[in-house]
Write a protein that holds these residues in place. Structure first.
Motif, mmCIF file in Angstrom:
data_model
loop_
_atom_site.group_PDB
_atom_site.id
_atom_site.type_symbol
_atom_site.label_atom_id
_atom_site.label_comp_id
_atom_site.label_asym_id
_atom_site.label_seq_id
_atom_site.Cartn_x
_atom_site.Cartn_y
_atom_site.Cartn_z
ATOM 1 N N PRO A 18 0.655 -1.500 -0.126
ATOM 2 C CA PRO A 18 0.067 0.045 -0.563
ATOM 3 C C PRO A 18 0.810 1.581 0.071
ATOM 4 O O PRO A 18 0.402 2.055 -1.036
ATOM 5 C CB PRO A 18 -1.137 0.025 1.278
ATOM 6 C CG PRO A 18 -0.847 -1.369 1.121
ATOM 7 C CD PRO A 18 0.138 -1.760 1.292
ATOM 8 N N ALA A 19 1.914 1.116 0.993
ATOM 9 C CA ALA A 19 3.102 2.571 0.665
ATOM 10 C C ALA A 19 3.489 2.944 -0.327
ATOM 11 O O ALA A 19 3.625 3.833 -0.252
ATOM 12 C CB ALA A 19 3.691 2.417 1.568
ATOM 13 N N ARG A 20 3.574 1.670 -1.147
ATOM 14 C CA ARG A 20 4.356 1.627 -2.293
ATOM 15 C C ARG A 20 3.494 2.127 -3.395
ATOM 16 O O ARG A 20 4.013 2.738 -4.328
ATOM 17 C CB ARG A 20 5.732 0.199 -3.235
ATOM 18 C CG ARG A 20 6.920 0.425 -2.054
ATOM 19 C CD ARG A 20 7.320 -0.246 -2.291
ATOM 20 N NE ARG A 20 6.909 -1.403 -2.948
ATOM 21 C CZ ARG A 20 6.723 -2.707 -2.225
ATOM 22 N NH1 ARG A 20 7.480 -2.962 -0.920
ATOM 23 N NH2 ARG A 20 6.679 -4.072 -2.159
ATOM 24 N N ILE A 21 2.385 1.596 -3.582
ATOM 25 C CA ILE A 21 1.514 2.058 -4.656
ATOM 26 C C ILE A 21 1.013 3.094 -4.757
ATOM 27 O O ILE A 21 0.849 4.443 -5.109
ATOM 28 C CB ILE A 21 -0.010 1.512 -4.121
ATOM 29 C CG1 ILE A 21 0.407 -0.191 -4.431
ATOM 30 C CG2 ILE A 21 -1.537 1.455 -5.786
ATOM 31 C CD1 ILE A 21 -0.859 -1.180 -4.302
ATOM 32 N N TYR A 22 0.436 4.410 -3.153
ATOM 33 C CA TYR A 22 0.656 5.214 -2.069
ATOM 34 C C TYR A 22 1.335 6.302 -3.219
ATOM 35 O O TYR A 22 1.004 7.756 -3.587
ATOM 36 C CB TYR A 22 0.285 5.463 -0.665
ATOM 37 C CG TYR A 22 -0.228 6.456 -0.244
ATOM 38 C CD1 TYR A 22 -2.002 6.591 -0.294
ATOM 39 C CD2 TYR A 22 0.710 7.764 -0.328
ATOM 40 C CE1 TYR A 22 -2.263 7.930 0.717
ATOM 41 C CE2 TYR A 22 0.162 9.213 0.367
ATOM 42 C CZ TYR A 22 -1.354 8.943 0.651
ATOM 43 O OH TYR A 22 -1.760 9.747 1.072
ATOM 44 N N ASP A 23 2.814 5.927 -2.990
ATOM 45 C CA ASP A 23 3.889 6.395 -3.492
ATOM 46 C C ASP A 23 3.788 7.190 -5.216
ATOM 47 O O ASP A 23 4.121 7.975 -5.655
ATOM 48 C CB ASP A 23 5.443 6.004 -2.705
ATOM 49 C CG ASP A 23 6.665 6.633 -3.456
ATOM 50 O OD1 ASP A 23 6.889 7.966 -3.056
ATOM 51 O OD2 ASP A 23 6.958 6.048 -4.495
ATOM 52 N N VAL A 34 5.622 -4.501 -9.509
ATOM 53 C CA VAL A 34 4.384 -5.153 -8.882
ATOM 54 C C VAL A 34 3.621 -3.878 -8.531
ATOM 55 O O VAL A 34 2.505 -3.640 -8.239
ATOM 56 C CB VAL A 34 4.923 -6.171 -7.983
ATOM 57 C CG1 VAL A 34 5.721 -5.082 -6.424
ATOM 58 C CG2 VAL A 34 3.653 -7.061 -7.228
ATOM 59 N N ASP A 35 3.819 -2.731 -7.692
ATOM 60 C CA ASP A 35 3.463 -1.667 -7.116
ATOM 61 C C ASP A 35 2.636 -0.396 -8.214
ATOM 62 O O ASP A 35 1.588 -0.169 -8.369
ATOM 63 C CB ASP A 35 4.667 -0.712 -5.982
ATOM 64 C CG ASP A 35 5.154 -1.679 -5.264
ATOM 65 O OD1 ASP A 35 3.917 -2.241 -4.704
ATOM 66 O OD2 ASP A 35 6.417 -1.391 -5.523
ATOM 67 N N ARG A 36 3.526 -0.578 -9.590
ATOM 68 C CA ARG A 36 3.151 0.371 -10.363
ATOM 69 C C ARG A 36 2.413 -0.625 -11.436
ATOM 70 O O ARG A 36 0.985 0.445 -11.662
ATOM 71 C CB ARG A 36 4.340 0.397 -11.221
ATOM 72 C CG ARG A 36 5.484 1.403 -10.658
ATOM 73 C CD ARG A 36 6.102 1.849 -11.764
ATOM 74 N NE ARG A 36 7.619 0.871 -12.350
ATOM 75 C CZ ARG A 36 8.579 0.659 -11.450
ATOM 76 N NH1 ARG A 36 8.881 1.638 -10.017
ATOM 77 N NH2 ARG A 36 8.887 0.170 -11.697
ATOM 78 N N ARG A 37 2.159 -1.814 -11.798
ATOM 79 C CA ARG A 37 0.793 -2.804 -11.717
ATOM 80 C C ARG A 37 -0.286 -2.530 -10.964
ATOM 81 O O ARG A 37 -1.407 -2.251 -11.488
ATOM 82 C CB ARG A 37 1.119 -3.533 -12.304
ATOM 83 C CG ARG A 37 2.511 -3.320 -13.172
ATOM 84 C CD ARG A 37 2.688 -5.655 -13.571
ATOM 85 N NE ARG A 37 2.801 -6.555 -12.676
ATOM 86 C CZ ARG A 37 4.373 -6.941 -12.300
ATOM 87 N NH1 ARG A 37 5.523 -5.995 -13.140
ATOM 88 N NH2 ARG A 37 4.383 -8.161 -11.093
ATOM 89 N N ALA A 38 0.231 -2.538 -9.685
ATOM 90 C CA ALA A 38 -1.370 -2.525 -9.205
ATOM 91 C C ALA A 38 -2.256 -0.338 -9.023
ATOM 92 O O ALA A 38 -2.756 -1.349 -8.886
ATOM 93 C CB ALA A 38 -1.041 -2.929 -7.830
ATOM 94 N N GLY A 39 -0.847 -0.329 -9.201
ATOM 95 C CA GLY A 39 -1.018 1.264 -8.995
ATOM 96 C C GLY A 39 -1.927 1.777 -10.302
ATOM 97 O O GLY A 39 -3.519 2.654 -10.447
ATOM 98 N N ASP A 40 -2.168 1.480 -11.752
ATOM 99 C CA ASP A 40 -1.673 1.443 -11.943
ATOM 100 C C ASP A 40 -3.335 0.843 -12.427
ATOM 101 O O ASP A 40 -4.594 1.624 -13.107
ATOM 102 C CB ASP A 40 -2.190 1.152 -14.234
ATOM 103 C CG ASP A 40 -0.299 1.606 -14.140
ATOM 104 O OD1 ASP A 40 -0.301 3.000 -13.367
ATOM 105 O OD2 ASP A 40 0.481 1.540 -14.289
ATOM 106 N N GLU A 41 -4.165 -0.842 -12.369
ATOM 107 C CA GLU A 41 -5.271 -1.200 -12.699
ATOM 108 C C GLU A 41 -5.694 -0.619 -11.293
ATOM 109 O O GLU A 41 -7.365 0.000 -11.435
ATOM 110 C CB GLU A 41 -5.021 -2.441 -11.311
ATOM 111 C CG GLU A 41 -6.091 -3.428 -11.260
ATOM 112 C CD GLU A 41 -5.747 -4.995 -11.011
ATOM 113 O OE1 GLU A 41 -6.065 -5.752 -10.503
ATOM 114 O OE2 GLU A 41 -4.469 -5.642 -11.072
ATOM 115 N N LEU A 42 -5.039 -0.081 -9.837
ATOM 116 C CA LEU A 42 -6.527 1.079 -9.082
ATOM 117 C C LEU A 42 -6.644 2.348 -9.968
ATOM 118 O O LEU A 42 -8.150 2.339 -10.057
ATOM 119 C CB LEU A 42 -5.484 1.041 -8.093
ATOM 120 C CG LEU A 42 -6.342 1.908 -6.926
ATOM 121 C CD1 LEU A 42 -7.277 0.945 -6.354
ATOM 122 C CD2 LEU A 42 -5.260 2.242 -6.028
#
Length: 265
Positions: A18-23, A34-42
């Motif tokens: 969560p913190a890295r997705i937020y960042d 993995v965080d960037r992919r999740a962020g784009d999906e979000l």
């Protein structure tokens, strides 16, 4: 917070965090593929997410200025996440240079970045501890180095409680922190909600992350303030809590509540 164990020592790069997705969504660089992919999906499932996170940061800055302007000189920021300038201590010390800040997180990458940022800053501490054990946070010797619980404290729980499940008893967590505070202290809190749109798909993104996203209704979020008196305008979508500029377009879609409350007894 990593939300995957108190005092975690290893950085899990196999799942989004969560913190890295937020960042990532705020334009930061402390994240992995993995965080960037999740962020784009979000962002694809909840198109307002980027403006919502920026509005949440702006709420945090306004709330910090409010509590420091009200006379509080101690801030306990729990679940602080990766450093995003201006940081809490920078905002607070613009109002009053003698403010002391304890940052608490249980993610080792957050701790490492925070410690580097705060190196040589005697009025702040960066503490590795877990919100889910609030008494341990209050009793932590490094927290106690800068926070005197005999004097008013502002506790910041900004965009963190929605990563606790009901089974982790978030109301009890907040109550434990409240009971440690003297009169004149404040609670600053923001929390994600599904009140304004169906965000089931957004929750599914976090089901693959190190913490689930637990959306709560307005009434459920208000219960976290039991034992405190909400200051005007009460609990509001974050862009509408004491705005100092016109709220951004699409603010009505932002599914994050925010509030500030004072402990009077």
């Amino acid at each position: 917070m990593t939300h995957d164990g108190s005092g975690a020592k290893e950085i899990d790069t196999s799942r989004p965090h969560p913190a890295r997705i937020y960042d990532y969504l705020l334009g930061g660089k402390d994240n992995y593929d993995v965080d960037r992919r999740a962020g784009d999906e979000l962002a694809a499932t909840a198109p307002e997410v980027r403006i919502g996170l920026r509005a949440n940061r702006a709420f945090l800055r306004r709330a910090v200025r409010y509590v420091v302007g009200s006379g509080v000189r101690q801030l306990l920021d729990i679940g602080t996440g990766l450093p995003t300038s201006p940081n809490v201590h920078e905002v607070a010390q613009e109002v009053a240079p003698d403010v002391r800040v304890a940052y608490v997180d249980n993610d080792p990458i957050v701790s490492a970045h925070g410690s580097a940022l705060l190196s040589g800053c005697g009025t702040t501490r960066n503490v590795l501890a877990d919100l889910r054990d609030p008494q341990a946070v209050v009793d932590h010797p490094e927290v106690r180095q800068v926070i005197d619980f005999d004097e008013p404290v502002a506790v910041l729980l900004v965009a963190i409680l929605h990563f606790l499940t009901d089974a982790e008893k978030p109301e009890q967590v907040v109550a434990t922190l409240r009971d440690a505070l003297p009169a004149g202290s404040f609670l600053v809190l923001s929390h994600a909600t599904g009140d304004f749109a169906d965000r089931t798909a957004a929750q599914a993104v976090y089901n693959k992350a190190t913490a689930t996203l637990n959306l709560r209704s307005r009434a459920e979020v208000e219960r976290f303030f039991d034992g405190f008196d909400l200051v005007e305008p009460g609990l509001a979508q974050v862009p509408y809590w004491r705005p100092d500029t016109p709220p951004p377009p699409r603010s009505g879609e932002i599914g994050i509540y925010g509030g500030v409350a004072r402990k009077t007894g």
